[in-house]
Every structure is written in structure tokens, then in C-alpha cells.
Write an enzyme that holds these catalytic residues in place. Structure first.
Site, PDB file in Angstrom:
ATOM      1  N   ASP A 341      -0.893   0.277  -1.096  1.00  0.00           N
ATOM      2  CA  ASP A 341      -0.387   1.554  -1.583  1.00  0.00           C
ATOM      3  C   ASP A 341      -0.432   2.589  -0.460  1.00  0.00           C
ATOM      4  O   ASP A 341      -1.451   2.714   0.239  1.00  0.00           O
ATOM      5  CB  ASP A 341      -1.249   2.005  -2.765  1.00  0.00           C
ATOM      6  CG  ASP A 341      -0.816   3.335  -3.336  1.00  0.00           C
ATOM      7  OD1 ASP A 341       0.284   3.406  -3.894  1.00  0.00           O
ATOM      8  OD2 ASP A 341      -1.596   4.312  -3.216  1.00  0.00           O
ATOM      9  N   GLU A 378       3.560  -0.454   1.441  1.00  0.00           N
ATOM     10  CA  GLU A 378       4.401   0.643   0.972  1.00  0.00           C
ATOM     11  C   GLU A 378       4.476   1.602   2.156  1.00  0.00           C
ATOM     12  O   GLU A 378       3.522   2.356   2.410  1.00  0.00           O
ATOM     13  CB  GLU A 378       3.790   1.319  -0.247  1.00  0.00           C
ATOM     14  CG  GLU A 378       4.668   2.417  -0.822  1.00  0.00           C
ATOM     15  CD  GLU A 378       4.028   3.118  -2.024  1.00  0.00           C
ATOM     16  OE1 GLU A 378       4.769   3.510  -2.937  1.00  0.00           O
ATOM     17  OE2 GLU A 378       2.785   3.279  -2.032  1.00  0.00           O
TER      18      GLU A 378
END
Length: 694
Positions: A341, A378
Site C-alpha cells: 500500500d 501501489e
């Protein structure tokens, strides 16, 4: 060796951080460089307010930055915490520790919540003992893996299914017993569904222990993107609340998934913690070394995560903690891979400045113990850093946000998008333009947890997040969505048929584009969140998968299942026999031809809303022809000839315009077309023809 509170203690060591079970006791070690004195607190149970205190003040218990002590007679299951009692003050009158807070171990494998847990600790000592989180000593080797084997599936053969552990089975419609709904054990019950669908990997939204109270009043932290620590599995997803329960139940789930060939990828959050900014709670890292663990400027926590703080990932001790966490989950919990993330935060230095050669990302990429683990980034953060195509390291793969946006835009009929759409279908060579980049660099997705569901993408032109309590100001405003004439769910059959067709179009493009496809939980059955594109705090039926499928939902499931099976036989990722071919070589081998409504006459203008392309699938000695009509009107197209085989016919296997039960056809039952045939392509539809070359 000495004695404190009836415990016999000796110096211990810092070869391993955390609580390590050894012969005759447990070694405790923690990083706290600015602590002059520290307490190890040993509790009888999670609600105990009279712990045994082992006070460490002598330098023999400290090796430069690390505190350590060996406690004889302590065993697995012991509940413990730390507390800094005296700081080291620098010449500016500052320290990096917080005195008096009850602190969980950064390396805790199990976090326990007392009955009276509160996020902010009171000043009263006894009350603090009663309401603070605590750690537990865990024997991580106390589990029988049997003959568990990691599938080691290549990305070329991977279909990722992003899912929420609780949301997958929490709804009563799942038909699962109440005591295991929304748990790791509940997920096991639904593995046959995943097998039937055909996915090969589940990407689990955060399962590191998080605080469900970390949300605005009246809401809860549902997604879990605010970890407390990086080694403990989330207790809330376990039906077994014993000390070992969450670890064992998680491993049972992994073992069951591996048994049917499904890999487990974890969505991991190494960019921030639940402690927030200077106004947030202190339960771990802030109390031990806030300047080491976090990026802080002029006394303020830097918020590149959008969640209050940013982890100082390139600080050596933090980098080592991240590495230790990944290795733990890979080796001890048998996890197959990780999706990072807001990975771009991991490239920032202690001042928040991006570093193109991030030592942390490169260390992860090059670690031999993670050599077989999948790594997915990401490649952006909430501070404006956007690094798509620029994450360092050859193993790293990336969530391709441009694939999402450009495919959405083209398919809803935006102008000037045909060239970008083609780039996304071809694996984004404009982004991944290095010769060493392989075809699976791009993780292709139309939707994920963050944003509209696939069905909401075609039902809502605007977000509807009022239930989140932020006056609809949260969530993205750039959704590239359309409602096609009516905002929201409707009974209008014509409109519903169009929406279903568009959803099928998106799924088809995702599966047949160059790269690794990812679909979001429930998209295969038209799951809706009623227009909420930021359901992070919706721990309720809005977020859960409802298993009472209507006719359209069953149709979409069957379509997706068949599509996944077809994609394994003819997707662009399988165009070559040599798995070591790179993106540029793969595209060269494909012998791609571009077509418009007339063969070899593609329309590349900004007004174009359709494109046809023909490619060669060498492995199966097969040609494929795909025509995408994103226009809002029907088109008539002329079928091109099969290259080198003028008189061979084409076989239609996909035509999303034909409707339920007809839009995906087995090869032996398909309609035949010949070169020069004129056929009508319905508005907003996708056609795929194939032809064996032998």
C-alpha cells in the site's frame, strides 16, 4: 543473573528482536535508543492491573540502542508490555521516547485487547494497565503444516482476486454458521466458489492487527489500513480467540487455499501506523523512538499517507523491521506474496525527500529469503508522489492506475482516448518502455477496494458517500464512471442490459490485456455499494458480499468463469513459448495488425471510439481478432483475412452484445465468419474471433 519480582533474570541479547522462546525461558529485546531506563511488564492475564515489573536501568541490559533481558521460567502465552521510565535528553532538551506509556512490542506476534480497552491511555497507572493493549509470547513453530506446498504460480498464469476477509462471508446470505462468518475459517468454507470461478490468487486486504476503533465516532475501521504492528494477524478475523487462535486459523486458511492451488497475497501497509500524528494515541512506536520510526519535521509528523503519519522506512532499524516482517509472513505463515500500500512512501528519506534508488525497496527486491515471493507496489502516495513505471527493482510489479483510468474513459465514450486505450491493452509499453521489462510488469485492474465497484461504475455518475459522515467530501471525484441515463439502481430492463454488457466489456478487456489481471471481490456478481466509492468505515451489509444472487448476477458469474478459462488459452500474455521474452519482444512476436471498420484502416483520431486488432498466439498456433466498439451507436465492420490463410474462417467465441448464455461460445459451437464478411457490432460491445493457423 539476578532476581526481580520473583523472576530470575539475566542479561539476554539482541540477536533477535521481540520475545524469543529459548531454553528455560524467553529473551525480550526492543529498540529504544533514547531510553535511559525501561520496564518489562509481565501480566497474569489481559485485564491484570498489577503486573510484575522487571526494571532495567543497568547498562548491561542495553547494547547501544537495544534493550534486552532473559527471563527464566517464562513460557509461550506470557502476556507482556514495555514502559519507558526515564528518557535520555539531548542538548536541545529533546527526547525521542514518551515516558510512562504502556507499550506493545513492535515485534509482537499477538496483540490482546482488554475488556475496557481505550485508544488513549489514562494517566492513572492502574486504569492504564486495565485498558491498554498487550503483547503475548508466541511459539511460532508450534504448528503442523503437514505437506503444505506453495503453488509458485508464475504471474503469466495468475488471476488475482482482491478480497476482504470479513466481507467475503460476513453476510448471513453466505449460509455459513454464525460463529465463523467473516473469519479465516469462514473463508475456508467458500474456497469451492473461488475454485469454480477460476482465480489463482487471493489478495487479502490488510490482515495485520489493526484497531477497529480507529475511525470517526459512529463508524469503525473496516478496511484495516492502519496497522498496530506488522507481525500479528488480526484477531477480529479469527473465530478462535485463544492466544494461538488467530495465527493457527490464518495458517489453516493458507494451507486450505494452497491445497487447491490458490496463492495468498497480503495487502501490507508499511507506510504508516494507527498512532496518527502528534494528536494521536501512543501505544508502541511513538513511545520507543518516534524520531526513528516516523518522518518528523520541526516536531510535526509528515502525512504522506493521508492517515496522520508516515513511517521512516529508510531508517535502518525500520527497514530491518519491514524485512523481518515480510520474512516472517513468508516463511512462518507461508504467504506467497505482498501488495504494498502506498509503496512510494517507502522511497522517502527521513526528511520526506523521494529517493529514486530506495534502499528499502531494493533490499526487499534482492532479499534471497523473499526470492520466490511476489512483490506488487501501489506506486504512489497521498503526498503527491506518483511513480508508475519507476519503482526500483526487477521483481517489483505495479498496480497500473493508468490502465484503470484509460480503459474506463475509453469505454464510457470519452474523446481522445483510443491511443491510450491501445497502450493499456498492450501492457503499457509507453510506461514500461525498458527492454528488460517483462510483460507482467503491469497489474491490470478496472476496480479495487478503493473506489466504485464494477457495477457501480456503470450505475453512478457521481459518488454517494454521505453515510461516511464526511458530507460526501471523501473519496475520489475522478471516477470516469457513467450512469447511462439514470443515477443508481433501476428496474429498467433496457438500461440494465446495457449496464450488464458494459460490465462484461470491462471484464473481457481486463482478462485479455497484456499483464496480470486483478478483479475485485464481488465484481463477478455485480456487487454494489450503492454509489459509495470510499467504504473504508462501512463494516456492514453495504460492504459485504451478498450471496443471494439474482438472474443477472448468476449470468455475470458464469460469464466471468468462462472468460477466465478462455483467457488461459488465448490472452496476449501467452504469445510466446519462451517465458523469458520481454515486453518489446512479446509485442514483436505477436505480429499485431490494426483495423477499423475496414481492414487495415484504424481510426486513430480523437473522435474515434472503436478499434480492432489482430494478433498471433504462437504457443497454440492461433490467430485472434478483437474488435472493441465503445461508441454509443452500432457499427458495421468488414472482417479481415487470417494472415497467410486467405480462405480460412474465423470462429466467434465472444460477443458481449448477444446476451445471457450466448455471449461466450465454445469453439465447436461458434458462428463462423470469412474474410470480407460484413457484420454489425452493437454499440458498447466487444467481439473476439479466433482461427487456428494449422
Amino acid at each position: 543473573m539476578g532476581q526481580q519480582n520473583n523472576y530470575i533474570v539475566s542479561v539476554g541479547h539482541c540477536r533477535h528482536l521481540g520475545a524469543t522462546i529459548e531454553k528455560d525461558g524467553v529473551n525480550f529485546a526492543v529498540w529504544a535508543p533514547d531510553a535511559a531506563e525501561i520496564d518489562l511488564l509481565l501480566f497474569k492475564d489481559v485485564n491484570d492491573d498489577e503486573p510484575a515489573v522487571i526494571h532495567l536501568s543497568s547498562s548491561v541490559f542495553k547494547s547501544v540502542y537495544f534493550w534486552h533481558v532473559f527471563v527464566h521460567g517464562v513460557k509461550a502465552g506470557q502476556i507482556y508490555a514495555y514502559r519507558v521510565t526515564k528518557p535520555i535528553i539531548n542538548e536541545f532538551g529533546q527526547t525521542s521516547v514518551e515516558v510512562g506509556k504502556i507499550l506493545i512490542d513492535p515485534y509482537a506476534k499477538r496483540v490482546l485487547f482488554p475488556d475496557n480497552y481505550t485508544r488513549f491511555q489514562p494517566n492513572d497507572e492502574k486504569k492504564a494497565y486495565r485498558c491498554c493493549m498487550k503483547s503475548a509470547v508466541i511459539d511460532v513453530n508450534e504448528y503442523d503444516w503437514g505437506i503444505d506446498t506453495l503453488p509458485h504460480r508464475s504471474l503469466e498464469k495468475t488471476i488475482i482476486y482482491e478480497m476482504h476477509v470479513k466481507g467475503f462471508t460476513a453476510d448471513k446470505s453466505s449460509g455459513i454458521a454464525d460463529d465463523i462468518r467473516g473469519t479465516y475459517k469462514g473463508l475456508i468454507e467458500k474456497i469451492p466458489y473461488l475454485v469454480e470461478l477460476g482465480i489463482t490468487a487471493v489478495e487479502l486486504m490488510p490482515v495485520y492487527q489493526f484497531d477497529e476503533l480507529d475511525a470517526r465516532p459512529g463508524h469503525s475501521n473496516y478496511w484495516g489500513y492502519s496497522p498496530l504492528v506488522f507481525f500479528a494477524p488480526h484477531e477480529g478475523y479469527s473465530s478462535d480467540k485463544s492466544i494461538m487462535g488467530p495465527l493457527d486459523e490464518f495458517r489453516d486458511m493458507v494451507k486450505a487455499l494452497h491445497k487447491v492451488g490458490i496463492e495468498v497475497i497480503l495487502d501490507v501497509v508499511y507506510n504508516h501506523t494507527s498512532e496518527g500524528d502528534e494528536n494521536g494515541p501512543t501505544y508502541c512506536f511513538k513511545g520507543l523512538d518516534k524520531n526513528g520510526y516516523y518522518i518528523i519535521k520541526d516536531g510535526y509528523y509528515q502525512n504522506y499517507s493521508g492517515c496522520g503519519n508516515s513511517l521512516n522506512a529508510n531508517e535502518p532499524v525500520v527497514r530491518n523491521m519491514i524485512m523481518d516482517s515480510l520474512i516472517f509472513w513468508h516463511e512462518k505463515m507461508h504467504v506467497d506474496g505482498f501488495r504494498f500500500d502506498l509503496a512510494s512512501i517507502l522511497t522517502r528519506d527521513k526528511y520526506g525527500v523521494p529517493n529514486n534508488d530506495s534502499s528499502t525497496l531494493l533490499s526487499i527486491d534482492g532479499n534471497r529469503r523473499l526470492a520466490e515471493a511476489k512483490l506488487i507496489a501501489e506506486p504512489w502516495d497521498a503526498g503527491g508522489l506518483y511513480q508508475l513505471g519507476a519503482i526500483s527493482g526487477s521483481k517489483w510489479r505495479e498496480w497500473n492506475g493508468q490502465f484503470r483510468d484509460d480503459v474506463r474513459s475509453f469505454m464510457r465514450g470519452d474523446e481522445g482516448k483510443v491511443k491510450k486505450f491501445v497502450m493499456r491493452v498492450l501492457g503499457s509499453p509507453d510506461i514500461y518502455n525498458e527492454h528488460k521489462v517483462d510483460p507482467q510488469k503491469s497489474i491490470n485492474f478496472i476496480t479495487c477496494h478503493d473506489g466504485f465497484t464494477l457495477y457501480d461504475l456503470v450505475c453512478y455518475a457521481d459518488k454517494h458517500n454521505d453515510d461516511n459522515g464526511e458530507h460526501n467530501n471523501d473519496g475520489s471525484n475522478n471516477n470516469y464512471s457513467a450512469n447511462y441515463g439514470y443515477e443508481g439502481i433501476t428496474d429498467n430492463k433496457r438500461l440494465n442490459d446495457l449496464r450488464l454488457r458494459q460490465v462484461k466489456n470491462f471484464m473481457t478487456i481486463t482478462m485479455f490485456s497484456l499483464g496480470t489481471p486483478m478483479i475485485c471481490m464481488g465484481d463477478e456478481v455485480l456487487r454494489t455499494q450503492k454509489g459509495n466509492n470510499n467504504a473504508y468505515c462501512q463494516d456492514n451489509e453495504l460492504s459485504y458480499l451478498n450471496w443471494d444472487f439474482d438472474e443477472d448476477q448468476r449470468e455475470m458469474f458464469n460469464f466471468t468463469k468462462t472468460l477466465i478459462n478462455l483467457s488461459r488459452a488465448g490472452k496476449l500474455t501467452h504469445l510466446n513459448e519462451n517465458s523469458h521474452h520481454k515486453l518489446d519482444k512479446t509485442l514483436s512476436n505477436a505480429k499485431i495488425q490494426w483495423h477499423g471498420t475496414k481492414p487495415f484502416q484504424p481510426d486513430w483520431s480523437d473522435m474515434s471510439h472503436s478499434i480492432g486488432f489482430l494478433y498471433y498466439y504462437k504457443k497454440q498456433e492461433m490467430f485472434a481478432y478483437i474488435f472493441v466498439n465503445a461508441f454509443w451507436e452500432d457499427l458495421k465492420i468488414e472482417i479481415p483475412s487470417v494472415p497467410g490463410h486467405l480462405h480460412k474462417c474465423w470462429y466467434q467465441i465472444i460477443n458481449t452484445a448477444l446476451g445471457p448464455g450466448k455471449d461466450v461460445t465454445p469453439f465447436y459451437m461458434s458462428t463462423r465468419y470469412h474474410a470480407g464478411d460484413i457484420i454489425k457490432i452493437k454499440s458498447r460491445s466487444v467481439l473476439m474471433l479466433i482461427c487456428p493457423s494449422t
